[in-house]
Motif scaffolding. Structure first.
Motif, short mmCIF file in Angstrom:
data_model
loop_
_atom_site.label_atom_id
_atom_site.label_comp_id
_atom_site.label_asym_id
_atom_site.label_seq_id
_atom_site.Cartn_x
_atom_site.Cartn_y
_atom_site.Cartn_z
N THR A 112 -11.12 -17.76 37.44
CA THR A 112 -9.99 -18.45 36.94
C THR A 112 -9.85 -19.95 37.83
OG1 THR A 112 -8.59 -17.69 38.85
CG2 THR A 112 -8.72 -16.44 36.65
N ALA A 113 -10.72 -19.99 38.61
CA ALA A 113 -10.81 -21.31 39.62
C ALA A 113 -11.02 -22.44 38.56
CB ALA A 113 -11.64 -21.35 40.64
N GLY A 114 -10.27 -23.51 38.34
CA GLY A 114 -10.73 -24.53 37.73
C GLY A 114 -10.51 -24.55 36.21
N THR A 115 -9.76 -23.73 35.64
CA THR A 115 -9.65 -23.39 34.42
C THR A 115 -8.35 -24.18 33.61
OG1 THR A 115 -8.65 -21.33 34.42
CG2 THR A 115 -11.11 -21.39 34.41
N THR A 116 -7.38 -24.39 34.40
CA THR A 116 -6.30 -24.88 34.01
C THR A 116 -6.45 -26.52 34.40
OG1 THR A 116 -5.19 -24.65 36.50
CG2 THR A 116 -4.86 -22.97 34.55
N ALA A 117 -5.87 -27.30 33.23
CA ALA A 117 -5.73 -28.73 33.43
C ALA A 117 -4.75 -29.33 34.08
CB ALA A 117 -6.04 -29.33 32.06
N ARG A 118 -4.68 -30.32 34.85
CA ARG A 118 -3.69 -30.74 35.51
C ARG A 118 -3.71 -32.29 35.27
NH1 ARG A 118 -3.57 -30.98 41.93
NH2 ARG A 118 -5.30 -31.76 41.32
N ASP A 119 -2.37 -32.89 35.02
CA ASP A 119 -2.21 -34.40 34.89
C ASP A 119 -2.39 -34.98 36.30
OD1 ASP A 119 -1.69 -36.90 33.90
OD2 ASP A 119 0.41 -36.27 33.16
N VAL A 120 -3.23 -35.81 36.29
CA VAL A 120 -3.16 -36.48 37.76
C VAL A 120 -2.87 -38.03 37.46
CG1 VAL A 120 -4.97 -34.93 38.72
CG2 VAL A 120 -5.71 -36.69 37.43
N THR A 121 -2.38 -38.52 36.34
CA THR A 121 -2.21 -39.95 36.13
C THR A 121 -1.06 -40.33 36.83
OG1 THR A 121 -2.71 -39.58 33.66
CG2 THR A 121 -1.61 -41.25 34.26
N PRO A 122 -1.05 -41.25 37.63
CA PRO A 122 -0.12 -41.68 38.72
C PRO A 122 1.06 -42.03 37.72
CG PRO A 122 -1.93 -43.11 39.04
CD PRO A 122 -2.08 -42.12 37.71
N GLU A 123 2.35 -41.90 38.10
CA GLU A 123 3.70 -41.87 37.50
C GLU A 123 3.90 -43.23 36.68
OE1 GLU A 123 7.27 -40.40 39.51
OE2 GLU A 123 6.10 -39.03 40.75
N ARG A 124 3.59 -44.33 37.34
CA ARG A 124 3.73 -45.51 36.72
C ARG A 124 3.11 -45.48 35.39
NH1 ARG A 124 1.59 -49.44 41.18
NH2 ARG A 124 0.46 -47.79 41.30
N GLU A 125 1.63 -45.08 35.39
CA GLU A 125 1.05 -45.19 34.08
C GLU A 125 1.57 -44.14 33.22
OE1 GLU A 125 -3.10 -45.04 34.70
OE2 GLU A 125 -3.13 -46.09 36.32
N ARG A 126 2.13 -43.12 33.61
CA ARG A 126 2.65 -42.00 32.56
C ARG A 126 3.94 -42.65 31.93
NH1 ARG A 126 3.78 -37.14 35.84
NH2 ARG A 126 1.92 -37.76 37.43
N ASP A 127 4.80 -43.32 32.66
CA ASP A 127 5.96 -43.85 32.17
C ASP A 127 5.78 -45.11 31.24
OD1 ASP A 127 7.54 -42.18 34.05
OD2 ASP A 127 7.82 -43.89 35.36
N ASN A 128 4.49 -46.00 31.26
CA ASN A 128 4.36 -46.90 30.54
C ASN A 128 3.54 -46.47 29.22
OD1 ASN A 128 5.29 -48.69 32.21
ND2 ASN A 128 3.23 -49.00 33.23
N ALA A 129 3.14 -45.13 29.06
CA ALA A 129 2.36 -44.76 27.93
C ALA A 129 3.36 -44.22 26.93
CB ALA A 129 1.64 -43.69 28.18
#
Length: 79
Positions: A62-79
């Motif tokens: 199960t290691a590494g099977t889940t995706a994580r959002d690692v985008t910095p918060e500033r870029e997520r807010d602008n998207a």
């Protein structure tokens, strides 16, 4: 030189340290040493548990099977 100190020498050193620093200062110092030892033991235990959990996850596949959002918060807010 240290091999020749013996019990009487150690007692003399302890008395001199007690006279120089006082009982309260030595008690505070020993308390801080105790806190440091406790924190060190806790850190070792936590890291050991983390390693064991990682190994268990790798062994179960199960290691590494889940995706994580690692985008910095500033870029997520602008998207």
């Amino acid at each position: 030189m240290l091999n020749n100190i013996g019990p009487a020498g150690l007692l003399l050193i302890a008395v001199v340290v007690l006279v120089l620093f006082g009982r309260g200062k030595i008690a505070n110092l020993m308390g801080e040493v105790g806190k440091g030892i406790t924190a060190f033991k806790r850190g070792v235990k936590d890291s050991t548990e983390e390693i064991e959990n990682t190994q268990t996850a790798e062994n179960s596949g199960t290691a590494g099977t889940t995706a994580r959002d690692v985008t910095p918060e500033r870029e997520r807010d602008n998207a």
